[in-house]
Scaffold this motif. Structure first.
Motif, PDB file in Angstrom:
ATOM      1  N   GLU A 152       1.082  -1.314  -0.060  1.00 36.29           N
ATOM      2  CA  GLU A 152       0.072  -0.098   0.040  1.00 36.29           C
ATOM      3  C   GLU A 152       0.484   1.334  -0.057  1.00 36.29           C
ATOM      4  N   VAL A 153       1.677   1.212   0.618  1.00 35.69           N
ATOM      5  CA  VAL A 153       2.627   2.462   0.604  1.00 35.69           C
ATOM      6  C   VAL A 153       3.483   2.588  -0.959  1.00 35.69           C
ATOM      7  N   LEU A 154       3.913   1.488  -1.467  1.00 34.89           N
ATOM      8  CA  LEU A 154       4.304   1.666  -2.968  1.00 34.89           C
ATOM      9  C   LEU A 154       3.499   1.985  -4.017  1.00 34.89           C
ATOM     10  N   PHE A 155       2.809   1.714  -3.714  1.00 33.20           N
ATOM     11  CA  PHE A 155       1.085   2.414  -4.537  1.00 33.20           C
ATOM     12  C   PHE A 155       0.542   3.927  -4.084  1.00 33.20           C
ATOM     13  N   SER A 156       0.313   4.214  -2.715  1.00 37.33           N
ATOM     14  CA  SER A 156       0.349   5.001  -3.012  1.00 37.33           C
ATOM     15  C   SER A 156       1.101   6.326  -2.644  1.00 37.33           C
ATOM     16  N   ILE A 157       3.152   6.310  -2.482  1.00 38.99           N
ATOM     17  CA  ILE A 157       3.744   7.218  -3.234  1.00 38.99           C
ATOM     18  C   ILE A 157       4.059   7.264  -4.625  1.00 38.99           C
ATOM     19  N   ARG A 158       3.764   5.831  -5.461  1.00 34.28           N
ATOM     20  CA  ARG A 158       3.964   6.077  -6.766  1.00 34.28           C
ATOM     21  C   ARG A 158       2.073   5.438  -7.314  1.00 34.28           C
ATOM     22  N   PRO A 159       1.939   6.817  -7.378  1.00 35.00           N
ATOM     23  CA  PRO A 159       0.347   6.426  -7.707  1.00 35.00           C
ATOM     24  C   PRO A 159       0.182   5.808  -9.233  1.00 35.00           C
ATOM     25  N   ASP A 160       0.697   5.965 -10.045  1.00 33.99           N
ATOM     26  CA  ASP A 160       0.561   5.681 -11.669  1.00 33.99           C
ATOM     27  C   ASP A 160       0.754   3.982 -11.071  1.00 33.99           C
ATOM     28  N   ILE A 161       0.895   3.235 -10.625  1.00 36.97           N
ATOM     29  CA  ILE A 161       0.849   2.568 -10.708  1.00 36.97           C
ATOM     30  C   ILE A 161      -0.730   1.454 -10.558  1.00 36.97           C
ATOM     31  N   PHE A 162      -1.154   2.303  -9.545  1.00 37.96           N
ATOM     32  CA  PHE A 162      -3.253   1.776  -9.342  1.00 37.96           C
ATOM     33  C   PHE A 162      -3.866   1.782 -11.051  1.00 37.96           C
ATOM     34  N   PRO A 163      -3.261   2.070 -12.114  1.00 41.28           N
ATOM     35  CA  PRO A 163      -4.013   1.406 -13.137  1.00 41.28           C
ATOM     36  C   PRO A 163      -3.707   0.160 -13.225  1.00 41.28           C
ATOM     37  N   ILE A 164      -2.279  -0.703 -12.691  1.00 45.40           N
ATOM     38  CA  ILE A 164      -2.617  -2.130 -12.524  1.00 45.40           C
ATOM     39  C   ILE A 164      -3.370  -2.755 -12.511  1.00 45.40           C
ATOM     40  N   LEU A 165      -3.911  -2.193 -11.618  1.00 40.44           N
ATOM     41  CA  LEU A 165      -5.414  -3.301 -11.190  1.00 40.44           C
ATOM     42  C   LEU A 165      -6.382  -3.906 -12.171  1.00 40.44           C
ATOM     43  N   PHE A 184       1.321   5.606  10.010  1.00 39.16           N
ATOM     44  CA  PHE A 184       2.131   6.023   8.231  1.00 39.16           C
ATOM     45  C   PHE A 184       1.708   8.063   8.261  1.00 39.16           C
ATOM     46  N   GLU A 185       2.521   8.388   8.229  1.00 42.99           N
ATOM     47  CA  GLU A 185       2.213   9.929   7.655  1.00 42.99           C
ATOM     48  C   GLU A 185       2.844  10.396   6.567  1.00 42.99           C
ATOM     49  N   TRP A 186       2.139  10.656   5.872  1.00 40.27           N
ATOM     50  CA  TRP A 186       2.142  11.755   4.532  1.00 40.27           C
ATOM     51  C   TRP A 186       3.007  12.410   4.830  1.00 40.27           C
ATOM     52  N   LEU A 246       6.069  -6.867 -13.677  1.00 36.69           N
ATOM     53  CA  LEU A 246       7.022  -5.676 -13.505  1.00 36.69           C
ATOM     54  C   LEU A 246       5.848  -4.846 -14.068  1.00 36.69           C
ATOM     55  N   ILE A 247       6.817  -3.445 -13.432  1.00 34.70           N
ATOM     56  CA  ILE A 247       5.950  -1.894 -13.489  1.00 34.70           C
ATOM     57  C   ILE A 247       7.326  -1.047 -13.626  1.00 34.70           C
ATOM     58  N   MET A 248       7.459  -0.440 -14.440  1.00 33.18           N
ATOM     59  CA  MET A 248       8.552   0.799 -15.056  1.00 33.18           C
ATOM     60  C   MET A 248       8.503   1.609 -15.282  1.00 33.18           C
ATOM     61  N   GLY A 249       9.074   2.920 -14.179  1.00 32.58           N
ATOM     62  CA  GLY A 249       8.300   4.402 -15.030  1.00 32.58           C
ATOM     63  C   GLY A 249       7.932   4.672 -13.978  1.00 32.58           C
ATOM     64  N   ALA A 250       7.363   4.092 -13.733  1.00 32.62           N
ATOM     65  CA  ALA A 250       6.469   4.843 -12.155  1.00 32.62           C
ATOM     66  C   ALA A 250       7.296   5.741 -10.807  1.00 32.62           C
ATOM     67  N   LYS A 251       7.116   7.332 -11.365  1.00 34.86           N
ATOM     68  CA  LYS A 251       8.274   8.207 -10.294  1.00 34.86           C
ATOM     69  C   LYS A 251       7.583   7.724  -9.447  1.00 34.86           C
ATOM     70  N   ILE A 252       7.836   8.761  -8.053  1.00 30.91           N
ATOM     71  CA  ILE A 252       7.897   9.029  -6.635  1.00 30.91           C
ATOM     72  C   ILE A 252       7.463  10.087  -6.316  1.00 30.91           C
ATOM     73  N   TYR A 253       6.123  10.334  -6.390  1.00 29.20           N
ATOM     74  CA  TYR A 253       5.459  11.937  -6.042  1.00 29.20           C
ATOM     75  C   TYR A 253       5.168  12.520  -4.649  1.00 29.20           C
ATOM     76  N   SER A 254       5.107  11.313  -3.712  1.00 33.21           N
ATOM     77  CA  SER A 254       5.305  11.470  -2.327  1.00 33.21           C
ATOM     78  C   SER A 254       6.499  10.890  -1.260  1.00 33.21           C
ATOM     79  N   SER A 255       6.175  11.351  -0.070  1.00 26.26           N
ATOM     80  CA  SER A 255       7.250  10.867   0.742  1.00 26.26           C
ATOM     81  C   SER A 255       6.465  10.608   1.972  1.00 26.26           C
ATOM     82  N   TYR A 256       7.242   9.780   2.957  1.00 31.18           N
ATOM     83  CA  TYR A 256       6.480   9.442   4.336  1.00 31.18           C
ATOM     84  C   TYR A 256       6.877   9.163   5.580  1.00 31.18           C
TER      85      TYR A 256
END
Length: 179
Positions: A129-142, A172-174, A155-165
């Protein structure tokens, strides 16, 4: 944005026979559980902050690059005989002093189950969930990846990190990503 505003109909609610649903089993990308969950409200709110910051960021700077989603399968006749193999594995470095996304490795492994992120968005903050949350471009895989078989990997390549925590699970805190 459609999943954020809960305007997508989950595959399980489509007019499809139950046998077809259990065979294919695509994920549910609806965010409703994050808005309504009372037992894990803090985790849900922090996940929503990640998504809102993603929208804020991509509104300011248009994303560039390509995100690739690749599904691979190993032919059953090619499975290694692990029990009898004498081959040595490649060296692996484990660094428990860093978060996965802070490591300098080229590849990160997410040892999930046959359903990525249990095929729905829930108010939890485990590794996946952390991985998907900080890289929201992964969600379409669902939406595009059916349930995995025992011989498959995604394999998912090229999904950038948009948040830290900081933290994990209920701690967990954004945090905004400092670049």
């Amino acid at each position: 944005a459609n999943s954020f505003f809960c305007t997508l109909v989950p595959f399980s609610k489509l007019n499809v026979g139950k046998e077809e649903i259990s065979k294919r089993c695509f994920g549910n990308i609806d965010w409703m559980d994050l808005y309504c969950c009372m037992t894990h409200m803090q985790e849900g709110h922090e996940r929503l902050k990640c998504q809102l910051y993603y929208f804020y960021t991509v509104d300011k700077v248009e994303p560039s690059g390509t995100i690739r989603y690749i599904r691979r399968a190993m032919h059953p006749g090619n499975f290694p005989a692990w029990e009898t193999s004498k081959a040595e594995l490649s060296p692996v470095v484990f660094d428990d002093g860093k978060r996965i996304e802070d490591s300098e490795g080229f590849m990160h492994a997410d040892f999930a189950n046959k359903d990525l992120m249990i095929h729905e968005i829930i108010p939890s903050m485990t590794q996946e969930e952390v991985l998907f949350s900080i890289r929201p471009d992964i969600f379409p895989i669902l939406l595009i990846a059916e349930r995995l078989q025992d011989n498959e990997v995604i394999l998912i390549m090229g999904a950038k990190i948009y948040s830290s925590y900081t933290g994990y699970l209920e701690t967990f805190e954004w945090q905004p990503l400092i670049r």
